[in-house]
Design a protein around this motif. Structure first.
Motif, PDB file in Angstrom:
ATOM      1  N   ARG A  53       0.738  -1.299   0.154  1.00  0.00           N
ATOM      2  CA  ARG A  53      -0.155   0.084   0.147  1.00  0.00           C
ATOM      3  C   ARG A  53       0.701   1.121   0.100  1.00  0.00           C
ATOM      4  O   ARG A  53       0.599   2.336   0.827  1.00  0.00           O
ATOM      5  CB  ARG A  53      -0.991  -0.142   1.265  1.00  0.00           C
ATOM      6  N   ASP A  54       1.913   1.275  -0.832  1.00  0.00           N
ATOM      7  CA  ASP A  54       2.562   2.390  -0.908  1.00  0.00           C
ATOM      8  C   ASP A  54       2.124   3.567  -1.579  1.00  0.00           C
ATOM      9  O   ASP A  54       1.309   3.416  -2.437  1.00  0.00           O
ATOM     10  CB  ASP A  54       3.685   1.982  -1.919  1.00  0.00           C
ATOM     11  N   THR A  55       2.026   4.689  -0.922  1.00  0.00           N
ATOM     12  CA  THR A  55       1.372   5.708  -1.283  1.00  0.00           C
ATOM     13  C   THR A  55       1.786   6.611  -2.456  1.00  0.00           C
ATOM     14  O   THR A  55       1.105   7.371  -3.136  1.00  0.00           O
ATOM     15  CB  THR A  55       1.330   6.974  -0.289  1.00  0.00           C
ATOM     16  N   LEU A  56       3.189   6.280  -2.669  1.00  0.00           N
ATOM     17  CA  LEU A  56       4.009   6.820  -3.872  1.00  0.00           C
ATOM     18  C   LEU A  56       3.738   6.042  -5.159  1.00  0.00           C
ATOM     19  O   LEU A  56       3.818   6.262  -6.285  1.00  0.00           O
ATOM     20  CB  LEU A  56       5.238   7.305  -3.665  1.00  0.00           C
ATOM     21  N   HIS A  57       3.387   4.922  -5.068  1.00  0.00           N
ATOM     22  CA  HIS A  57       3.294   3.696  -5.878  1.00  0.00           C
ATOM     23  C   HIS A  57       4.372   3.685  -6.712  1.00  0.00           C
ATOM     24  O   HIS A  57       4.509   3.745  -8.068  1.00  0.00           O
ATOM     25  CB  HIS A  57       1.879   4.091  -6.985  1.00  0.00           C
ATOM     26  N   ALA A  58       5.614   3.703  -6.153  1.00  0.00           N
ATOM     27  CA  ALA A  58       6.733   3.241  -6.861  1.00  0.00           C
ATOM     28  C   ALA A  58       7.048   2.043  -7.517  1.00  0.00           C
ATOM     29  O   ALA A  58       7.640   1.997  -8.603  1.00  0.00           O
ATOM     30  CB  ALA A  58       7.901   3.249  -5.659  1.00  0.00           C
ATOM     31  N   GLY A  59       6.232   0.996  -7.265  1.00  0.00           N
ATOM     32  CA  GLY A  59       6.320  -0.153  -7.842  1.00  0.00           C
ATOM     33  C   GLY A  59       5.619  -0.241  -9.127  1.00  0.00           C
ATOM     34  O   GLY A  59       6.159  -0.560 -10.339  1.00  0.00           O
ATOM     35  N   GLN A  60       4.560   0.709  -9.466  1.00  0.00           N
ATOM     36  CA  GLN A  60       3.862   0.758 -10.646  1.00  0.00           C
ATOM     37  C   GLN A  60       4.637   1.709 -11.310  1.00  0.00           C
ATOM     38  O   GLN A  60       4.785   1.625 -12.711  1.00  0.00           O
ATOM     39  CB  GLN A  60       2.553   1.438 -10.332  1.00  0.00           C
ATOM     40  N   ALA A  61       5.336   2.537 -10.738  1.00  0.00           N
ATOM     41  CA  ALA A  61       6.248   3.700 -11.748  1.00  0.00           C
ATOM     42  C   ALA A  61       7.408   3.016 -12.226  1.00  0.00           C
ATOM     43  O   ALA A  61       7.745   3.345 -13.497  1.00  0.00           O
ATOM     44  CB  ALA A  61       6.697   4.568 -10.870  1.00  0.00           C
ATOM     45  N   LEU A  62       8.008   2.215 -11.477  1.00  0.00           N
ATOM     46  CA  LEU A  62       9.051   1.247 -11.951  1.00  0.00           C
ATOM     47  C   LEU A  62       8.652   0.249 -12.954  1.00  0.00           C
ATOM     48  O   LEU A  62       9.529   0.055 -13.960  1.00  0.00           O
ATOM     49  CB  LEU A  62       9.853   0.790 -10.416  1.00  0.00           C
ATOM     50  N   THR A  63       7.670  -0.104 -12.754  1.00  0.00           N
ATOM     51  CA  THR A  63       7.087  -1.036 -13.900  1.00  0.00           C
ATOM     52  C   THR A  63       6.746  -0.308 -15.376  1.00  0.00           C
ATOM     53  O   THR A  63       7.304  -0.929 -16.361  1.00  0.00           O
ATOM     54  CB  THR A  63       5.626  -1.719 -13.630  1.00  0.00           C
ATOM     55  N   LEU A  64       6.596   1.039 -15.329  1.00  0.00           N
ATOM     56  CA  LEU A  64       6.468   1.623 -16.704  1.00  0.00           C
ATOM     57  C   LEU A  64       7.890   1.831 -17.287  1.00  0.00           C
ATOM     58  O   LEU A  64       7.988   1.888 -18.300  1.00  0.00           O
ATOM     59  CB  LEU A  64       5.677   3.067 -16.140  1.00  0.00           C
ATOM     60  N   PHE A  65       8.695   2.061 -16.299  1.00  0.00           N
ATOM     61  CA  PHE A  65      10.156   2.277 -16.727  1.00  0.00           C
ATOM     62  C   PHE A  65      10.490   0.883 -17.517  1.00  0.00           C
ATOM     63  O   PHE A  65      11.341   0.797 -18.443  1.00  0.00           O
ATOM     64  CB  PHE A  65      11.114   2.690 -15.574  1.00  0.00           C
ATOM     65  N   VAL A  66      10.238  -0.132 -16.672  1.00  0.00           N
ATOM     66  CA  VAL A  66      10.771  -1.335 -17.254  1.00  0.00           C
ATOM     67  C   VAL A  66      10.137  -1.742 -18.715  1.00  0.00           C
ATOM     68  O   VAL A  66      10.561  -2.320 -19.483  1.00  0.00           O
ATOM     69  CB  VAL A  66      10.415  -2.578 -16.297  1.00  0.00           C
ATOM     70  N   ILE A  67       8.897  -1.309 -18.928  1.00  0.00           N
ATOM     71  CA  ILE A  67       8.220  -1.640 -19.812  1.00  0.00           C
ATOM     72  C   ILE A  67       8.741  -0.705 -21.105  1.00  0.00           C
ATOM     73  O   ILE A  67       8.804  -1.282 -21.911  1.00  0.00           O
ATOM     74  CB  ILE A  67       6.533  -1.260 -19.755  1.00  0.00           C
ATOM     75  N   ALA A  68       8.914   0.205 -20.749  1.00  0.00           N
ATOM     76  CA  ALA A  68       9.667   1.289 -21.710  1.00  0.00           C
ATOM     77  C   ALA A  68      10.909   0.793 -22.261  1.00  0.00           C
ATOM     78  O   ALA A  68      11.527   0.685 -23.516  1.00  0.00           O
ATOM     79  CB  ALA A  68      10.011   3.024 -21.214  1.00  0.00           C
ATOM     80  N   ILE A  69      11.907   0.084 -21.087  1.00  0.00           N
ATOM     81  CA  ILE A  69      13.190  -0.118 -21.712  1.00  0.00           C
ATOM     82  C   ILE A  69      13.075  -1.525 -22.302  1.00  0.00           C
ATOM     83  O   ILE A  69      13.637  -1.591 -23.451  1.00  0.00           O
ATOM     84  CB  ILE A  69      13.978  -0.568 -20.267  1.00  0.00           C
ATOM     85  N   ALA A  70      11.957  -2.561 -22.106  1.00  0.00           N
ATOM     86  CA  ALA A  70      11.557  -3.624 -22.663  1.00  0.00           C
ATOM     87  C   ALA A  70      11.287  -3.428 -24.217  1.00  0.00           C
ATOM     88  O   ALA A  70      11.797  -4.069 -25.088  1.00  0.00           O
ATOM     89  CB  ALA A  70      10.564  -4.625 -22.064  1.00  0.00           C
ATOM     90  N   ALA A  71      10.515  -2.160 -24.347  1.00  0.00           N
ATOM     91  CA  ALA A  71      10.111  -1.957 -25.839  1.00  0.00           C
ATOM     92  C   ALA A  71      11.478  -1.554 -26.643  1.00  0.00           C
ATOM     93  O   ALA A  71      11.529  -1.897 -27.780  1.00  0.00           O
ATOM     94  CB  ALA A  71       9.220  -0.749 -25.919  1.00  0.00           C
ATOM     95  N   ALA A  72      12.498  -0.585 -25.987  1.00  0.00           N
ATOM     96  CA  ALA A  72      13.523  -0.378 -26.585  1.00  0.00           C
ATOM     97  C   ALA A  72      14.447  -1.658 -26.930  1.00  0.00           C
ATOM     98  O   ALA A  72      15.173  -1.664 -27.958  1.00  0.00           O
ATOM     99  CB  ALA A  72      14.161   0.690 -25.851  1.00  0.00           C
ATOM    100  N   GLU A  73      14.405  -2.538 -25.924  1.00  0.00           N
ATOM    101  CA  GLU A  73      15.352  -3.769 -26.092  1.00  0.00           C
ATOM    102  C   GLU A  73      14.813  -4.517 -27.183  1.00  0.00           C
ATOM    103  O   GLU A  73      15.513  -4.904 -27.999  1.00  0.00           O
ATOM    104  CB  GLU A  73      15.272  -4.277 -24.572  1.00  0.00           C
ATOM    105  N   ILE A  74      13.458  -4.577 -27.447  1.00  0.00           N
ATOM    106  CA  ILE A  74      12.778  -5.372 -28.311  1.00  0.00           C
ATOM    107  C   ILE A  74      12.988  -5.029 -29.676  1.00  0.00           C
ATOM    108  O   ILE A  74      13.237  -5.693 -30.783  1.00  0.00           O
ATOM    109  CB  ILE A  74      11.513  -6.119 -28.044  1.00  0.00           C
ATOM    110  N   GLY A  75      12.896  -3.652 -29.786  1.00  0.00           N
ATOM    111  CA  GLY A  75      13.202  -2.612 -31.264  1.00  0.00           C
ATOM    112  C   GLY A  75      14.826  -3.025 -31.582  1.00  0.00           C
ATOM    113  O   GLY A  75      14.849  -3.286 -32.806  1.00  0.00           O
ATOM    114  N   ILE A  76      15.577  -2.876 -30.676  1.00  0.00           N
ATOM    115  CA  ILE A  76      17.215  -2.882 -30.965  1.00  0.00           C
ATOM    116  C   ILE A  76      17.413  -4.351 -31.386  1.00  0.00           C
ATOM    117  O   ILE A  76      18.124  -4.600 -32.297  1.00  0.00           O
ATOM    118  CB  ILE A  76      17.828  -2.212 -30.144  1.00  0.00           C
ATOM    119  N   GLY A  77      16.859  -5.470 -30.355  1.00  0.00           N
ATOM    120  CA  GLY A  77      17.331  -6.678 -30.868  1.00  0.00           C
ATOM    121  C   GLY A  77      16.697  -7.197 -31.759  1.00  0.00           C
ATOM    122  O   GLY A  77      17.240  -8.207 -32.651  1.00  0.00           O
ATOM    123  N   LEU A  78      15.276  -6.842 -32.296  1.00  0.00           N
ATOM    124  CA  LEU A  78      14.792  -7.367 -33.680  1.00  0.00           C
ATOM    125  C   LEU A  78      15.582  -6.732 -34.755  1.00  0.00           C
ATOM    126  O   LEU A  78      15.896  -7.429 -36.022  1.00  0.00           O
ATOM    127  CB  LEU A  78      13.358  -7.032 -33.784  1.00  0.00           C
TER     128      LEU A  78
END
Length: 129
Positions: A53-78
């Motif tokens: 019950r984090d009030t800053l929702h740090a886990g969800q914010a970090l998840t958005l960063f991981v999704i963005a990094i994963a999208a860049a990784e898959i684009g460069i990897g492909l």
């Protein structure tokens, strides 16, 4: 909500992705397995964020960063896999070696064998002298 359910699901997803990375030979399947592992991490981040019950929702914010990094990784990897496939004619990871090697491999006359790598510095020193 119990934390055990998403944690077990994330562990299963991560183990499936790890198996895919270690056992597959096709580069595209390896990239898909890496994405599966990243999604397991995202599931854990969101589950722990809700559970704590984090009030800053740090886990969800970090998840958005991981999704963005994963999208860049898959684009460069492909892009890399497509270029390797165009140059080599295969995306099999076991068949891909150093790009400096010739078509015959490291121990054949067409490749850069041990004798070629030992002679290269001596030839370069003679050329500069």
């Amino acid at each position: 909500m119990h934390l055990a359910y998403p944690a077990v699901l994330a562990a299963l997803l991560f183990c499936t992705g790890l198996y895919g990375v270690l056992a597959r030979r096709n580069a595209i399947l390896v990239l898909m397995s890496v994405e599966l592992m990243l999604n397991a991490v995202n599931l854990n981040l969101v589950a722990f964020d809700v559970w704590l019950r984090d009030t800053l929702h740090a886990g969800q914010a970090l998840t958005l960063f991981v999704i963005a990094i994963a999208a860049a990784e898959i684009g460069i990897g492909l892009a890399i896999v497509l270029m390797v496939y165009r140059n080599r004619g295969t995306s099999d990871i076991d068949r891909l070696r150093d790009t400096a090697e010739g078509p015959g491999g490291p121990d054949t006359p067409g490749g850069a064998g041990p004798e070629a790598t030992d002679a290269a510095p001596a030839q370069k020193a003679e050329a500069t002298a």
